[in-house]
Design a protein around this motif. Structure first.
Motif, PDB file in Angstrom:
ATOM      1  N   PRO A  83       0.934  -1.037   0.079  1.00 45.15           N
ATOM      2  CA  PRO A  83      -0.003   0.050  -0.047  1.00 45.15           C
ATOM      3  C   PRO A  83       0.921   1.442  -0.168  1.00 45.15           C
ATOM      4  CG  PRO A  83       0.087  -0.980   2.192  1.00 45.15           C
ATOM      5  CD  PRO A  83       1.046  -1.922   1.441  1.00 45.15           C
ATOM      6  N   ALA A  84       0.287   2.336  -0.491  1.00 43.17           N
ATOM      7  CA  ALA A  84       1.170   3.747  -0.422  1.00 43.17           C
ATOM      8  C   ALA A  84       0.269   4.747  -0.254  1.00 43.17           C
ATOM      9  CB  ALA A  84       1.581   3.845  -1.824  1.00 43.17           C
ATOM     10  N   ILE A  85       0.770   5.609   0.777  1.00 41.36           N
ATOM     11  CA  ILE A  85      -0.118   6.917   0.940  1.00 41.36           C
ATOM     12  C   ILE A  85       0.970   8.108   0.217  1.00 41.36           C
ATOM     13  CG2 ILE A  85      -0.516   8.709   2.743  1.00 41.36           C
ATOM     14  CD1 ILE A  85      -0.555   6.029   4.564  1.00 41.36           C
ATOM     15  N   VAL A  86       0.492   8.713  -0.886  1.00 38.39           N
ATOM     16  CA  VAL A  86       1.106   9.476  -1.664  1.00 38.39           C
ATOM     17  C   VAL A  86       0.435  10.875  -1.183  1.00 38.39           C
ATOM     18  CG1 VAL A  86       1.741  10.488  -3.948  1.00 38.39           C
ATOM     19  CG2 VAL A  86       1.285   8.097  -3.351  1.00 38.39           C
ATOM     20  N   TYR A  87       1.514  11.634  -0.563  1.00 37.17           N
ATOM     21  CA  TYR A  87       1.174  13.062   0.121  1.00 37.17           C
ATOM     22  C   TYR A  87       1.656  14.321  -0.602  1.00 37.17           C
ATOM     23  CZ  TYR A  87       0.946  16.700   3.428  1.00 37.17           C
ATOM     24  OH  TYR A  87       0.491  18.048   3.918  1.00 37.17           O
ATOM     25  N   PHE A  88       0.811  15.283  -0.590  1.00 40.08           N
ATOM     26  CA  PHE A  88       0.847  16.349  -1.392  1.00 40.08           C
ATOM     27  C   PHE A  88       1.053  17.413  -0.303  1.00 40.08           C
ATOM     28  CE2 PHE A  88       0.470  14.951  -5.970  1.00 40.08           C
ATOM     29  CZ  PHE A  88      -0.142  13.691  -5.778  1.00 40.08           C
ATOM     30  N   PRO A  89       1.851  18.315  -0.266  1.00 44.23           N
ATOM     31  CA  PRO A  89       1.922  19.384   0.380  1.00 44.23           C
ATOM     32  C   PRO A  89       1.483  20.530  -0.482  1.00 44.23           C
ATOM     33  CG  PRO A  89       4.220  18.756   0.352  1.00 44.23           C
ATOM     34  CD  PRO A  89       3.444  17.792  -0.630  1.00 44.23           C
ATOM     35  N   PRO A  90       1.139  21.666   0.134  1.00 43.71           N
ATOM     36  CA  PRO A  90       0.477  22.834  -0.730  1.00 43.71           C
ATOM     37  C   PRO A  90       1.314  23.138  -1.663  1.00 43.71           C
ATOM     38  CG  PRO A  90       0.480  23.369   1.570  1.00 43.71           C
ATOM     39  CD  PRO A  90       1.180  22.277   1.651  1.00 43.71           C
ATOM     40  N   GLY A  91       0.750  23.627  -3.094  1.00 50.52           N
ATOM     41  CA  GLY A  91       1.200  23.870  -4.098  1.00 50.52           C
ATOM     42  C   GLY A  91       0.782  23.642  -5.359  1.00 50.52           C
ATOM     43  N   THR A  92       1.077  24.262  -6.353  1.00 44.49           N
ATOM     44  CA  THR A  92       0.431  23.755  -7.746  1.00 44.49           C
ATOM     45  C   THR A  92       1.490  22.830  -8.698  1.00 44.49           C
ATOM     46  OG1 THR A  92      -0.819  25.704  -7.795  1.00 44.49           O
ATOM     47  CG2 THR A  92      -0.319  24.872  -9.803  1.00 44.49           C
ATOM     48  N   TYR A  93       1.040  21.689  -8.727  1.00 39.74           N
ATOM     49  CA  TYR A  93       1.738  20.648  -9.323  1.00 39.74           C
ATOM     50  C   TYR A  93       1.364  20.539 -10.838  1.00 39.74           C
ATOM     51  CZ  TYR A  93       2.959  19.494  -4.582  1.00 39.74           C
ATOM     52  OH  TYR A  93       3.147  19.769  -3.291  1.00 39.74           O
TER      53      TYR A  93
END
Ligand SMILES: *[C@@H]1O[C@H](CO)[C@@H](O)[C@H](O)[C@H]1NC(C)=O
Ligand SMILES: *[C@@H]1O[C@H](CO)[C@@H](O)[C@H](O)[C@H]1NC(C)=O
Ligand SMILES: *[C@@H]1O[C@H](CO)[C@@H](O)[C@H](O)[C@H]1NC(C)=O
Ligand SMILES: *[C@@H]1O[C@H](CO)[C@@H](O)[C@H](O)[C@H]1NC(C)=O
Ligand SMILES: *[C@@H]1O[C@H](CO)[C@@H](O)[C@H](O)[C@H]1NC(C)=O
Ligand SMILES: *[C@@H]1O[C@H](CO)[C@@H](O)[C@H](O)[C@H]1NC(C)=O
Ligand SMILES: *[C@@H]1O[C@H](CO)[C@@H](O)[C@H](O)[C@H]1NC(C)=O
Ligand SMILES: *[C@@H]1O[C@H](CO)[C@@H](O)[C@H](O)[C@H]1NC(C)=O
Ligand SMILES: *[C@@H]1O[C@H](CO)[C@@H](O)[C@H](O)[C@H]1NC(C)=O
Ligand SMILES: *[C@@H]1O[C@H](CO)[C@@H](O)[C@H](O)[C@H]1NC(C)=O
Ligand SMILES: *[C@@H]1O[C@H](CO)[C@@H](O)[C@H](O)[C@H]1NC(C)=O
Ligand SMILES: *[C@@H]1O[C@H](CO)[C@@H](O)[C@H](O)[C@H]1NC(C)=O
Length: 800
Positions: A83-93
């Motif tokens: 399993p994976a948790i893919v985390y995104f900090p604030p920002g525009t990707y």
């Protein structure tokens, strides 16, 4: 008694720069992954994503998704060990090709400053979607079988397609149980001719969607799936907010559709049923396009509406030829307290019905103001990382081997401290006796990868059942919040009750308020067998369709999945799946297996909300309600075990537990003898699991149900193409008695949009079959629009 009132929770308002999930030390592991160093949590920044709105972050994000040996591409079509948790900090990707979905992935953004996934103007014409959760392979097939896509979440992200000058989808989401898109925003091109869609779903068996906002788009969403529960979706300026491509049953609650040409287009002949509640349409040309004719003899296109407001909506309803069916108010408001279109059973026998101003019962204990109560999964975004106590820092090992019973009991006790949230790091916590979650506890699992697994001899005695997880003791008062956790068993555990819920949450004067909410279980699932480490896989539990009545004792792995006991009250459940495995998820051919668990979900409590709830493959029943009161259920979904009637129910659970009001198939199936239930040649088998059994209960409202029986002994001939629908004789029973003993009678039962497959009788009332599949054929399912056991409602004014 611990704190029963979570008011302090609201009083705590801590200002934070970063979301706790980013700051927390990540100690989660995948216990059964051969790679001891396998990384569960990934921050996309650590993989080179910039999030600056200029750099192309596609490769970096996909690297975070696929890091380690993950499941996807050709070959692997399911896995729980990576399993994976893919985390995104604030920002525009910024991305130029799709983010490629892999199995068992939770994509989570910072909810305090939601990150934006933005498709660049050069976003590939070949890519279907910004997030392609189940991509088409070059052989034209979806990577993952849509009905087997489990354990996926997407949370706290903004998907922006506005720069893409061609047809595109923000999220491609063929999906099944235990999946959710929660708290996301879809920014789509306001030019309808660009052909943008926020969520595109063409297949599957879901699932839950909640707290989503859509701007623009030719379609806000296109939904095609067996069933789904959809809550709190807001649309602004879409051409069509929702295109219902096909379904058996969808339940929509709290939609807000604004400034759109069309609200809900459900005119496709492949639409079975829609249940729409507590919603509003504002400045919409046409709220709903229907396919069903008023006099239709079939069950198709069944529609039930409760508590919906139309403001500045010239046409409430049109048919597929564009003719107005119901007028609205072009410059003012109109309120629909109840509307139905479909087959009505009142209380016996079907008749096509179309009517407005129906006064449906709305039990006040379930309502907050004029709407049914609802509440989103807490994400604790106001809390600092140091408010979270990690189970691993609290002596639990979570490696799938160590006995964590003592550590978890102590951990859950700490989780009751008012300033603390218990954090169950990813991993398998093997317990050999009951773990107790006391009143006051708040617990969150790490991205659905935290599993509590009952094992050993204390759980193996079928004559002495015992809970793996016990929430409150019988009679205990108080409040809990639990989310993102799976409860399982390992090996032979015939006496395991996965979850026993006893807690009674006091509320003010019997009324729910925002300050005195019910307790909540969000994304808490039960999974019995079929996963790596369970010792209940292909090697141990092969199917035996060619041998009569064989049960491998080592594959009896559950007494009951969940018991909500008589003392339990005021419980809110959202997106919960109780699954006895029909196949081995780890196996690349998804090979079927025989795993046995006796009972599904037994409810004896009161004031319970169940939004997005499914119970599958238990031997005796999926849902059983006994002396329960005030239930909100919708969309609910069941499946009968694929092996039945080989062996038939109740085998291997031959001991009827009268305390639990078990069904007695000797009584339920006439013509039975003590050793076997007789079945005449050509008759459908009767000794089959009940999908739902309601005994002596009050104020039970079901907003959408899918009760399915596809197989006899692993063969689908009995359910294919309406060849007879004879996989089982009966599937759903309402009764006052257990066969001999008269208990309280069932009153105030309302069933809206009941869909059944494979059962001759759709409904057995007091032992009598009162509705048959062949009377209201719709899609693959037969659809009964309305059943009320107290008659057909008061003040029904038919407009037909
Ligand atoms: C797409 O545009 C971005 C931003 O201008 C650029 O960095 C990237 O290289 C382009 N990608 C492709 C595949 O053309
Ligand atoms: C509905 O969703 C919005 C975010 O999209 C959220 O702010 C709001 O609290 C939600 N309402 C309910 C009742 O869940
Ligand atoms: C409604 O949806 C159907 C497809 O199910 C489509 O053919 C029809 O054009 C749609 N109606 C409108 C007005 O968009
Ligand atoms: C059923 O609902 C009605 C209407 O809200 C209420 O008056 C009644 O007390 C409820 N019955 C039970 C057993 O809670
Ligand atoms: C019946 O179920 C109850 C409640 O779980 C349990 O206490 C009792 O031991 C069970 N009886 C038998 C005979 O299994
Ligand atoms: C509780 O709800 C009932 C019915 O809606 C209402 O009459 C009563 O005033 C409410 N009580 C409180 C304390 O709000
Ligand atoms: C059962 O028998 C059929 C017909 O001989 C065969 O095709 C099938 O593979 C067998 N199944 C199993 C699980 O042995
Ligand atoms: C899947 O089935 C194929 C064809 O039946 C077989 O060749 C292959 O070995 C199987 N793979 C697994 C992992 O069982
Ligand atoms: C029904 O209740 C009677 C009386 O309590 C009991 O003898 C009988 O065993 C029960 N039957 C079932 C199926 O629970
Ligand atoms: C009948 O209802 C009453 C009141 O809710 C309850 O106390 C009693 O236990 C119920 N009887 C049975 C047999 O369930
Ligand atoms: C529907 O099926 C039932 C049960 O098999 C049968 O008794 C009945 O005659 C059928 N009704 C129609 C309209 O075919
Ligand atoms: C509803 O029930 C009433 C009273 O039993 C009956 O007169 C009426 O015809 C029923 N309506 C429909 C649409 O069946």
């Amino acid at each position: 008694m611990k704190s029963i009132n979570p008011l302090w929770l609201l009083a705590t308002s801590l200002v934070r720069a970063t979301f706790w999930m980013e700051d927390l030390s990540h100690q989660g592991i995948a216990s059964f992954n051969p790679d001891r160093g396998y990384q569960v949590f990934r921050n996309v920044r650590d993989f080179g994503a910039k999030g600056d709105g200029v750099t192309d972050d596609t490769a970096a994000i996909n690297a975070a998704m696929s890091h380690g040996n993950r499941c996807g591409g050709y070959g692997c079509i399911g896995a729980t060990t990576n399993p994976a948790i893919v985390y995104f900090p604030p920002g525009t990707y910024l991305i130029s090709t799709p983010i490629v979905g892999l199995f068992y992935t939770q994509m989570i953004g910072d909810p305090t400053d939601m990150p934006v996934i933005k498709g660049g103007s050069n976003f590939t014409q070949d890519g279907k979607a910004l997030l392609d959760a189940d991509p088409y392979l070059s052989n034209g097939k979806l990577n993952f079988i849509s009905t087997n896509v489990f354990f996926q979440q997407v949370r706290n992200l903004v998907f922006d397609t506005t720069a893409i000058p061609h047809q595109t989808w923000a999220v491609h989401w063929p999906s099944a149980q235990a999946t959710v898109i929660h708290n996301c925003v879809f920014r789509l091109s306001p030019n309808f001719e660009d052909g943008h869609t926020g969520i595109y779903m063409e297949e599957g068996s879901g699932g839950m969607l909640t707290d989503l906002v859509f701007y623009g788009g030719q379609y806000g969403a296109q939904f095609g799936s067996q069933q789904y529960t959809v809550r709190n979706l807001t649309f602004h300026g879409s051409q069509t907010a929702i295109l219902q491509v096909w379904n058996w049953g969808f339940t929509y609650k709290s939609l807000s559709i604004n400034d759109c040409e069309i609200g809900l287009n459900m005119s496709s002949p492949d639409v079975g049923s829609v249940t729409l509640l507590d919603s509003s349409f504002t400045n919409v040309d046409t709220a709903i396009i229907v396919g069903r004719h008023n006099s239709s003899a079939t069950g198709l296109g069944s529609l039930l509406i409760q508590n919906v407001k139309y403001t500045n909506v010239p046409t409430v309803m049109k048919d597929l030829n564009g003719n107005q069916v119901l007028a609205g108010n072009a410059s003012g408001a109109l309120f629909e307290c109840g509307y139905a279109k479909g087959n009505l059973y009142a209380p016996e026998g079907p008749s096509a019905f179309e009517g407005r101003d129906i006064a449906f019962d709305q039990p006040s204990a379930l309502k907050l103001g004029d709407q049914y109560y609802e509440r989103s999964k807490p994400q604790y975004e106001g809390y600092p990382a140091d408010a979270f106590v990690s189970a691993r820092n609290h002596y639990a090992v979570g490696d799938g081997v160590t006995d964590d019973t003592v550590a978890l009991n102590s951990f859950f006790d700490v989780a009751t401290e008012p300033t603390v949230v218990g954090f169950l790091d990813a991993g398998f916590y093997r317990v050999t006796d009951t773990v107790y979650i006391p009143a006051g506890a708040r617990v969150v699992g790490e991205g659905l990868a935290a599993v509590i697994m009952g094992a050993g001899k204390k759980f193996s005695d079928v004559t002495n059942p015992r809970p793996v997880v016990q929430i409150g003791k019988p009679g205990e008062l108080g409040y809990v919040e639990i989310s993102d956790i799976i409860v399982s068993t390992q090996g032979p555990t015939a006496g395991a009750i996965a979850i026993e819920y006893n807690l009674n949450t006091p509320i003010l004067d019997g009324n729910i308020t925002v300050d005195t909410p019910p307790s909540g279980l969000w994304d808490v699932h039960v999974r019995i067998g079929g996963f790596g480490g369970s010792k209940l896989q292909v090697a141990e539990c092969p199917i035996t369709p060619n041998i009569t009545n064989v049960v491998e004792p080592a594959c009896i792995a559950g007494y009951m999945s969940m018991h909500i006991t008589p003392s339990a009250g005021n419980l809110y459940m959202e997106n919960n799946w109780m699954w006895v495995a029909d196949h081995d998820i780890e196996d690349w051919n998804q090979t079927r297996i025989d795993v046995f668990a006796g009972r599904g979900l037994l409810i004896e409590g009161s004031n319970i909300w169940m939004l997005g709830n499914a119970v599958e493959h238990h031997t005796l029943y999926q849902y059983q309600l006994v002396n329960a009161s005030n239930l909100w259920m919708g969309q609910i979904q069941t499946e009968t075990p694929y092996y039945q009637p080989n062996p038939q129910a109740p085998y291997p659970f031959t001991q009827v537990n009268t305390t639990l009001h078990d069904p007695d198939f000797m009584i339920d199936c006439p013509g039975s003898s003590p050793s076997t239930v007789e079945q005449l040649p050509g008759d459908p088998p009767c000794a089959m699991a009940w999908a739902m059994r309601i005994i002596g209960s009050k104020n039970i409202t079901v907003f959408g149900a899918g009760l399915y029986s596809f197989f006899n002994n692993y063969c689908t001939n009995c359910s294919t193409n309406h060849a007879g629908e004879n996989c089982q004789a009966r599937i759903f029973s309402i009764q006052d008695a257990n066969g001999t003993e008269v208990v309280n009678s069932t009153t105030g039962l309302q069933m809206y949009n009941l869909n059944t497959i494979g059962s001759v009788s759709m409904l057995t009332n007091k032992g009598e079959d009162v509705a048959f599949w062949n009377e209201t054929i719709a899609t693959y399912a037969s659809t009964m629009g309305i059943f009320r056991n107290d008659g057909n409602g008061t003040n029904v004014s038919s407009t037909s």
